[in-house]
Design a protein around this motif. Structure first.
Motif, PDB file in Angstrom:
ATOM      1  N   ASP A   5       1.901 -18.206  -5.532  1.00 25.78           N
ATOM      2  CA  ASP A   5       1.209 -17.863  -6.781  1.00 25.78           C
ATOM      3  C   ASP A   5       1.209 -16.360  -7.013  1.00 25.78           C
ATOM      4  N   ARG A   6       1.965 -15.923  -8.005  1.00 29.41           N
ATOM      5  CA  ARG A   6       1.961 -14.491  -8.298  1.00 29.41           C
ATOM      6  C   ARG A   6       1.116 -14.201  -9.530  1.00 29.41           C
ATOM      7  N   VAL A   7       0.457 -15.199 -10.032  1.00 29.88           N
ATOM      8  CA  VAL A   7      -0.293 -15.027 -11.284  1.00 29.88           C
ATOM      9  C   VAL A   7      -1.797 -14.915 -11.041  1.00 29.88           C
ATOM     10  N   GLY A  32       0.667   2.758 -10.171  1.00 28.96           N
ATOM     11  CA  GLY A  32       1.762   1.821 -10.438  1.00 28.96           C
ATOM     12  C   GLY A  32       2.210   1.912 -11.880  1.00 28.96           C
ATOM     13  N   GLY A  33       3.416   1.420 -12.140  1.00 31.54           N
ATOM     14  CA  GLY A  33       3.943   1.490 -13.503  1.00 31.54           C
ATOM     15  C   GLY A  33       4.473   0.153 -13.985  1.00 31.54           C
ATOM     16  N   GLY A  34       4.063  -0.919 -13.299  1.00 31.24           N
ATOM     17  CA  GLY A  34       4.512  -2.259 -13.692  1.00 31.24           C
ATOM     18  C   GLY A  34       3.446  -3.001 -14.488  1.00 31.24           C
ATOM     19  N   ASP A  35       3.701  -4.271 -14.748  1.00 31.04           N
ATOM     20  CA  ASP A  35       2.756  -5.077 -15.519  1.00 31.04           C
ATOM     21  C   ASP A  35       1.397  -5.199 -14.830  1.00 31.04           C
ATOM     22  N   SER A  36       1.422  -5.284 -13.505  1.00 23.84           N
ATOM     23  CA  SER A  36       0.140  -5.403 -12.792  1.00 23.84           C
ATOM     24  C   SER A  36      -0.708  -4.163 -13.034  1.00 23.84           C
ATOM     25  N   ALA A  37      -0.092  -3.001 -12.957  1.00 29.02           N
ATOM     26  CA  ALA A  37      -0.835  -1.754 -13.156  1.00 29.02           C
ATOM     27  C   ALA A  37      -1.438  -1.718 -14.564  1.00 29.02           C
ATOM     28  N   MET A  38      -0.633  -2.145 -15.558  1.00 32.30           N
ATOM     29  CA  MET A  38      -1.125  -2.116 -16.948  1.00 32.30           C
ATOM     30  C   MET A  38      -2.272  -3.113 -17.122  1.00 32.30           C
ATOM     31  N   GLU A  39      -2.060  -4.303 -16.567  1.00 29.31           N
ATOM     32  CA  GLU A  39      -3.080  -5.342 -16.712  1.00 29.31           C
ATOM     33  C   GLU A  39      -4.387  -4.903 -16.045  1.00 29.31           C
ATOM     34  N   GLU A  40      -4.244  -4.363 -14.833  1.00 24.08           N
ATOM     35  CA  GLU A  40      -5.445  -3.959 -14.088  1.00 24.08           C
ATOM     36  C   GLU A  40      -6.137  -2.773 -14.774  1.00 24.08           C
ATOM     37  N   ILE A  85       4.781  -4.731 -24.406  1.00 27.62           N
ATOM     38  CA  ILE A  85       3.495  -5.162 -24.968  1.00 27.62           C
ATOM     39  C   ILE A  85       2.325  -4.723 -24.079  1.00 27.62           C
ATOM     40  N   MET A  86       2.522  -4.816 -22.767  1.00 29.79           N
ATOM     41  CA  MET A  86       1.445  -4.442 -21.838  1.00 29.79           C
ATOM     42  C   MET A  86       1.244  -2.923 -21.864  1.00 29.79           C
ATOM     43  N   LEU A  87       2.364  -2.214 -21.950  1.00 33.35           N
ATOM     44  CA  LEU A  87       2.308  -0.758 -21.982  1.00 33.35           C
ATOM     45  C   LEU A  87       1.600  -0.291 -23.264  1.00 33.35           C
ATOM     46  N   ALA A 108      -1.606  -0.953  -7.493  1.00 35.43           N
ATOM     47  CA  ALA A 108      -0.938  -2.063  -8.194  1.00 35.43           C
ATOM     48  C   ALA A 108       0.561  -1.811  -8.113  1.00 35.43           C
ATOM     49  N   ILE A 109       1.027  -1.672  -6.884  1.00 35.86           N
ATOM     50  CA  ILE A 109       2.443  -1.318  -6.686  1.00 35.86           C
ATOM     51  C   ILE A 109       3.219  -2.499  -6.108  1.00 35.86           C
ATOM     52  N   GLY A 110       2.715  -3.689  -6.371  1.00 34.55           N
ATOM     53  CA  GLY A 110       3.455  -4.895  -6.003  1.00 34.55           C
ATOM     54  C   GLY A 110       2.905  -5.585  -4.763  1.00 34.55           C
ATOM     55  N   HIS A 111       3.347  -6.805  -4.591  1.00 37.49           N
ATOM     56  CA  HIS A 111       2.975  -7.601  -3.421  1.00 37.49           C
ATOM     57  C   HIS A 111       4.251  -8.052  -2.724  1.00 37.49           C
ATOM     58  N   VAL A 154      -1.721   6.442 -12.511  1.00 31.42           N
ATOM     59  CA  VAL A 154      -0.817   7.377 -11.832  1.00 31.42           C
ATOM     60  C   VAL A 154       0.492   6.648 -11.563  1.00 31.42           C
ATOM     61  N   HIS A 155       1.579   7.236 -12.059  1.00 30.69           N
ATOM     62  CA  HIS A 155       2.881   6.600 -11.853  1.00 30.69           C
ATOM     63  C   HIS A 155       3.888   7.645 -11.386  1.00 30.69           C
ATOM     64  N   ARG A 156       4.756   7.227 -10.466  1.00 36.03           N
ATOM     65  CA  ARG A 156       5.672   8.208  -9.845  1.00 36.03           C
ATOM     66  C   ARG A 156       6.822   8.649 -10.748  1.00 36.03           C
ATOM     67  N   ARG A 157       7.054   7.919 -11.841  1.00 37.10           N
ATOM     68  CA  ARG A 157       8.109   8.329 -12.787  1.00 37.10           C
ATOM     69  C   ARG A 157       7.463   8.565 -14.149  1.00 37.10           C
ATOM     70  N   ASP A 158       8.275   8.958 -15.150  1.00 34.85           N
ATOM     71  CA  ASP A 158       7.664   9.019 -16.483  1.00 34.85           C
ATOM     72  C   ASP A 158       8.178   7.890 -17.367  1.00 34.85           C
ATOM     73  N   TRP A 216       0.849  -1.195   0.000  1.00 35.92           N
ATOM     74  CA  TRP A 216       0.000   0.000   0.000  1.00 35.92           C
ATOM     75  C   TRP A 216       0.878   1.237   0.000  1.00 35.92           C
ATOM     76  N   LEU A 217       0.269   2.375  -0.257  1.00 28.52           N
ATOM     77  CA  LEU A 217       1.030   3.623  -0.198  1.00 28.52           C
ATOM     78  C   LEU A 217       1.395   3.967   1.243  1.00 28.52           C
ATOM     79  N   GLY A 218       0.531   3.538   2.161  1.00 27.21           N
ATOM     80  CA  GLY A 218       0.811   3.787   3.577  1.00 27.21           C
ATOM     81  C   GLY A 218       0.205   5.088   4.089  1.00 27.21           C
ATOM     82  N   PHE A 257       8.290   3.579 -17.535  1.00 31.63           N
ATOM     83  CA  PHE A 257       7.524   2.465 -16.957  1.00 31.63           C
ATOM     84  C   PHE A 257       8.351   1.193 -16.932  1.00 31.63           C
ATOM     85  N   ARG A 258       8.200   0.440 -15.848  1.00 34.95           N
ATOM     86  CA  ARG A 258       8.892  -0.840 -15.823  1.00 34.95           C
ATOM     87  C   ARG A 258       8.045  -1.958 -16.440  1.00 34.95           C
ATOM     88  N   ALA A 259       6.829  -1.643 -16.802  1.00 33.31           N
ATOM     89  CA  ALA A 259       5.948  -2.633 -17.439  1.00 33.31           C
ATOM     90  C   ALA A 259       6.551  -3.082 -18.770  1.00 33.31           C
TER      91      ALA A 259
END
Ligand code: NAP
Length: 307
Positions: A278-280, A148-156, A181-183, A235-238, A170-174, A114-116, A176-178
């Motif tokens: 299970d991360r999928v 988030g800027g990862g694959d989870s954020a794109m997928e969601e 293809i997902m991006l 979607a900032i990771g688990h 909303v992503h903290r950088r410009d 979470w963002l906290g 993306f680590r996604a």
């Protein structure tokens, strides 16, 4: 000495408890930091088979616990602080007390990151969610935001455009680590808006009891502004809850348990169930299925003379 200790009391752990208890193994379930797991953080669950009228997540998971207790499962509030899986019986230190077991089922889950922010925490289940598959349906025609800027954020985000009138990422950088293809899939989606180099500073409206908007800050210019939103998806990771098992069983680079087929881990007699491996899929029903698999494997291991 226990036949089986189950670490975690979410869907996976409770299902493993039902099965091992019915097999007469008198399991001990260690509830952990988040008793009930991620279901206890949700509200309505509409996709768990068998509940055509929907069921509240906390009720569903509490029912599973009651069902396991009816067959003799024992629950202990507590945290596994340390584990020695180098020989059998396995040893676990639970709140300062060492317990021994012949088999171990690790169902300690993965906690959403979470963002906290204090108000974000208060609105979890009331507009703030970490699971698009679970909660997207409630935001039909609404304004949705994904962080988030990862694959989870794109997928969601992509998935959520089925429901929302718009989905803002909303992503903290410009950058993306996604994956590309997902991006690109998201870039091609006309319902998606992009808010980059920005972070969320606050979530409104705790007084009303549901999400109405967020306060954003551009990290480059310092500019802040408020944007209306009905659903905020993180979607900032688990973070898999495997800390006590580091160095004891095989984990991947992110700390998830590596499966050695079925519910088996790298250590004979230690089994995995649910999001800790299970991360999928990360669904209540898949976690429950995994709990069942781990229980059957533990039972067979004991029957075959593993002790
Ligand atoms: P991830 O790749 O670690 O991305 C997390 C994102 O959240 C990053 O963009 C990160 O920003 C951002 N973030 C982290 N902490 C933050 C904070 N406190 N505030 C704001 N932003 C924050 O996690 P993931 O997307 O869940 O993916 C995990 C793994 O699963 C990856 O290997 C991914 O490829 C895989 N996965 C694959 C698929 C698929 O292929 N279908 C789908 C989902 C996930 P920074 O970039 O600035 O660090």
């Amino acid at each position: 000495m226990r036949n089986v200790i189950i670490v975690g009391s979410g869907c996976a752990g409770n299902t493993a408890a039902i099965y091992t208890a019915r097999a007469g193994l008198k399991p001990l379930v260690v509830s952990g930091l988040e008793p009930g797991g991620q279901l206890s953080l949700t509200t309505e669950v509409e996709n768990f088979p068998g509940f055509p009228e929907t069921i509240q997540g906390p009720v569903l998971v509490e029912n599973m616990k009651k069902q396991a207790e009816r067959f003799g499962a024992e629950y202990a509030q507590g945290l596994v602080e340390e584990a020695d899986l180098s020989r059998r019986p396995f040893r676990l230190r639970i709140d300062g007390q060492w317990e021994e077991c012949r088999t171990l089922i690790i169902a300690s889950g993965a906690s959403a990151r979470w963002l906290g922010l204090p108000n974000e925490q208060k609105l979890i289940g009331h507009g703030v969610s970490s699971c698009a598959t679970c909660d997207g349906f409630f935001y039909r025609g609404k304004k949705i935001m994904v962080v988030g800027g990862g694959d989870s954020a794109m997928e969601e985000a992509n998935f959520l455009t089925r429901f929302g009138e718009e989905v803002a990422i909303v992503h903290r950088r410009d950058e993306f680590r996604a994956s590309k293809i997902m991006l690109e899939r998201c870039r091609a989606n006309p319902k998606i808006r992009w808010i980059t180099s920005a972070v969320i500073e606050d979530v409104y409206d705790v007084e009303k009891g549901y999400v109405t908007g967020v306060k954003l800050r551009n990290v480059k210019t310092g500019e802040t502004w408020v944007r209306e939103v009905d659903g905020l998806f993180l979607a900032i990771g688990h973070i898999p809850n495997t800390k006590p098992f580091v160095g004891q069983i095989e984990l991947d680079a992110d700390g998830y348990i590596v499966s050695h087929g079925g519910a088996r881990t790298s250590v004979a007699g230690v089994f995995h169930a649910g999001d800790v491996q299970d991360r999928v899929y990360r669904q209540a029903i898949t976690a429950a299925g995994a709990g069942c698999m781990a229980a059957i494997e533990a039972e067979r291991f004991l029957q075959a003379g593993g002790h």
